[in-house]
Scaffold this active site. Structure first.
Site, PDB file in Angstrom:
ATOM      1  N   SER A  35     -57.613  -2.995  32.319  1.00 50.65           N
ATOM      2  CA  SER A  35     -58.376  -1.914  32.961  1.00 50.65           C
ATOM      3  C   SER A  35     -58.861  -2.368  34.338  1.00 50.65           C
ATOM      4  CB  SER A  35     -59.580  -1.547  32.091  1.00 50.65           C
ATOM      5  OG  SER A  35     -60.517  -2.616  32.100  1.00 50.65           O
ATOM      6  N   ASP A  72     -54.427   0.176  32.595  1.00 49.52           N
ATOM      7  CA  ASP A  72     -55.110   1.178  31.774  1.00 49.52           C
ATOM      8  C   ASP A  72     -56.083   1.975  32.661  1.00 49.52           C
ATOM      9  OD1 ASP A  72     -55.885   2.422  29.390  1.00 49.52           O
ATOM     10  OD2 ASP A  72     -57.449   0.938  28.972  1.00 49.52           O
ATOM     11  N   ASP A 107     -55.035   7.983  35.839  1.00 48.35           N
ATOM     12  CA  ASP A 107     -55.910   8.866  35.081  1.00 48.35           C
ATOM     13  C   ASP A 107     -56.680   9.770  36.035  1.00 48.35           C
ATOM     14  OD1 ASP A 107     -57.668  10.189  33.518  1.00 48.35           O
ATOM     15  OD2 ASP A 107     -58.620   8.419  32.637  1.00 48.35           O
ATOM     16  N   GLU A 118     -52.512  11.665  32.197  1.00 52.55           N
ATOM     17  CA  GLU A 118     -53.382  12.235  31.154  1.00 52.55           C
ATOM     18  C   GLU A 118     -53.755  13.682  31.456  1.00 52.55           C
ATOM     19  OE1 GLU A 118     -56.567   9.719  29.711  1.00 52.55           O
ATOM     20  OE2 GLU A 118     -57.779  11.437  29.095  1.00 52.55           O
ATOM     21  N   HIS A 132     -63.463   7.126  23.480  1.00 53.57           N
ATOM     22  CA  HIS A 132     -63.593   5.698  23.748  1.00 53.57           C
ATOM     23  C   HIS A 132     -64.858   5.097  23.141  1.00 53.57           C
ATOM     24  CE1 HIS A 132     -60.763   6.820  27.068  1.00 53.57           C
ATOM     25  NE2 HIS A 132     -60.177   5.735  26.603  1.00 53.57           N
ATOM     26  N   HIS A 149     -55.433   7.623  23.398  1.00 54.77           N
ATOM     27  CA  HIS A 149     -56.501   6.689  23.799  1.00 54.77           C
ATOM     28  C   HIS A 149     -57.603   6.740  22.744  1.00 54.77           C
ATOM     29  CE1 HIS A 149     -55.560   5.568  28.068  1.00 54.77           C
ATOM     30  NE2 HIS A 149     -54.575   6.381  27.748  1.00 54.77           N
ATOM     31  N   GLY A 150     -58.591   5.868  22.925  1.00 54.93           N
ATOM     32  CA  GLY A 150     -59.782   5.933  22.069  1.00 54.93           C
ATOM     33  C   GLY A 150     -59.458   5.865  20.595  1.00 54.93           C
ATOM     34  N   SER A 188     -59.599   3.225  18.337  1.00 55.16           N
ATOM     35  CA  SER A 188     -60.133   2.188  17.447  1.00 55.16           C
ATOM     36  C   SER A 188     -60.687   2.845  16.192  1.00 55.16           C
ATOM     37  CB  SER A 188     -61.243   1.405  18.162  1.00 55.16           C
ATOM     38  OG  SER A 188     -60.660   0.386  18.961  1.00 55.16           O
ATOM     39  N   ILE A 242     -56.010   0.492  21.671  1.00 57.08           N
ATOM     40  CA  ILE A 242     -57.062  -0.136  20.859  1.00 57.08           C
ATOM     41  C   ILE A 242     -57.743  -1.223  21.678  1.00 57.08           C
ATOM     42  CG2 ILE A 242     -57.509  -1.520  18.784  1.00 57.08           C
ATOM     43  CD1 ILE A 242     -54.941  -0.095  17.598  1.00 57.08           C
TER      44      ILE A 242
END
Ligand code: G3H
Ligand code: 13P
Ligand code: ZN
Length: 322
Positions: free
Chosen positions: A50, A83, A105, A135, A181, A224-225, A227, A268
């Site tokens: 990132s 990212d 993004d 995105e 996230h 995304h997001g 986890s 993740i």
């Protein structure tokens, strides 16, 4: 093998009904934990960096760590991906600096502006043999210095995706179907509780995913997001001086289901942070006399490896697909 783009990976993942794991990397132990698991499980992998990771660890250190992983793991394909690229300049810097994939993004911008910025990145990236993720739709949560409240998040509008992909030429598309996230993906009042009192989040919008896939046949979709915020590690953190009440993630079986559909890349990060933090907190609690960082980073790295191994085998379905 040298670094690869995700083109072949996604073709195989789409046809094979699995997803490739995209794990965020910030230091050597995280790179090693992830890639050792992928090597042993013979899984393809995307290592993603990132803007915050570049600010923390420095672009060159991260590229060199990932290049070291490529040398140590010649039997698996590895992508180096930016990212949440915030603008053209950051994407260009990564394209020029050895990345094989970038995300632009511009999802918080109006539709036409998102198209314009994404198209510019795609043109530069493709001229340099690099692929681009874009995105549409806005996820709730925190990423770098952008914080999106749940009230301002919005699901992807399926009726926009064909025009967006046709006009931008992007290679994959991240969509918003209810993931977000961080380790607090839903507030307790958005959830129900199971018999053990554990929060159960609202289900992902598979109807949106299916409509997007129908409109973009064969096209790789990104989540995304994603986890799952394993409750064992939340407990470990809380039992050893941490304070993460009501941390909740995406149930694994929903991610597994998404991976069998058009979702080819699943992001993740938080689960690795939680694994590392829980392990180190427990170590400090049990060994207050120790002060050699190798002694606590070693179990943290080993547990990251096991968390990733579990994802590859039981969630993403990409073990054995290298
Ligand atoms: O999407 C966000 C990732 O978890 C990266 O987080 O921006 O704090 O490095 P970061
Ligand atoms: P998590 O916070 O759910 O791990 O998501 C990470 C991510 O989407 C990185 O882009
Ligand atoms: Zn993300």
């Amino acid at each position: 093998m040298s670094l690869v783009t995700s083109t072949e990976m996604f073709k195989k993942a789409y046809a094979g009904g699995y997803a490739v794991g995209a794990f965020n990397v910030n230091n050597m132990e995280i790179v090693q934990g992830i890639t050792e698991a992928c090597k042993e499980e013979k899984a393809p992998v995307i290592l993603q960096v990132s803007k915050g990771a570049r600010a923390y660890a420095n672009h060159t250190y991260l590229v060199k760590l990932v290049e070291a992983a490529v040398i140590e793991c010649p039997e698996i394909p590895i992508v180096l991906h930016l990212d949440h690229g915030p603008d053209f300049e950051t994407c260009k810097s990564c394209i020029d600096g050895g990345f094989t994939s970038v995300m632009i993004d511009a999802s918080s911008k109006p539709f036409e502006e998102n198209i314009e910025i994404t198209k510019k990145v795609v043109e530069y990236a493709h001229d340099h043999g690099v692929v681009v993720e874009a995105e549409l739709g806005t996820l709730a949560g925190v990423e770098d210095d952008v914080k999106v409240d749940a009230a301002d998040s919005s699901y992807t509008r399926p009726e926009e995706v064909e025009e967006f992909v046709a006009k931008t030429g992007c290679d994959s598309l991240a969509i918003a179907i209810g993931t977000s996230h961080g380790a607090y993906k839903f507030t307790p009042d958005q959830c129900t509780r199971n018999e053990k009192g554990i929060l159960v989040p609202p289900p992902l919008r598979f109807d949106v995913l299916e409509e997007v896939s129908k409109r973009l046949p064969g096209f790789p979709i990104v989540l995304h997001g994603s986890s799952s915020v394993p409750q064992d590690y939340v407990k470990m953190v809380n039992e050893h001086g941490g304070k993460m009440p009501d941390a909740v993630g995406i149930p694994e079986e929903q991610l597994r289901q998404a991976a069998t559909l058009s979702v080819c890349k699943i992001n993740i990060d938080s689960d690795l942070r939680l694994t590392m933090t829980g392990t180190i907190r427990q170590f400090f609690d049990e060994h207050p006399d120790k002060f050699d960082p190798r002694e606590y980073l070693k179990p943290a790295r080993a547990n990251i490896k096991e968390t990733v191994r579990h994802k590859l085998r039981d969630v993403l379905g990409c073990a054995g697909k290298a």
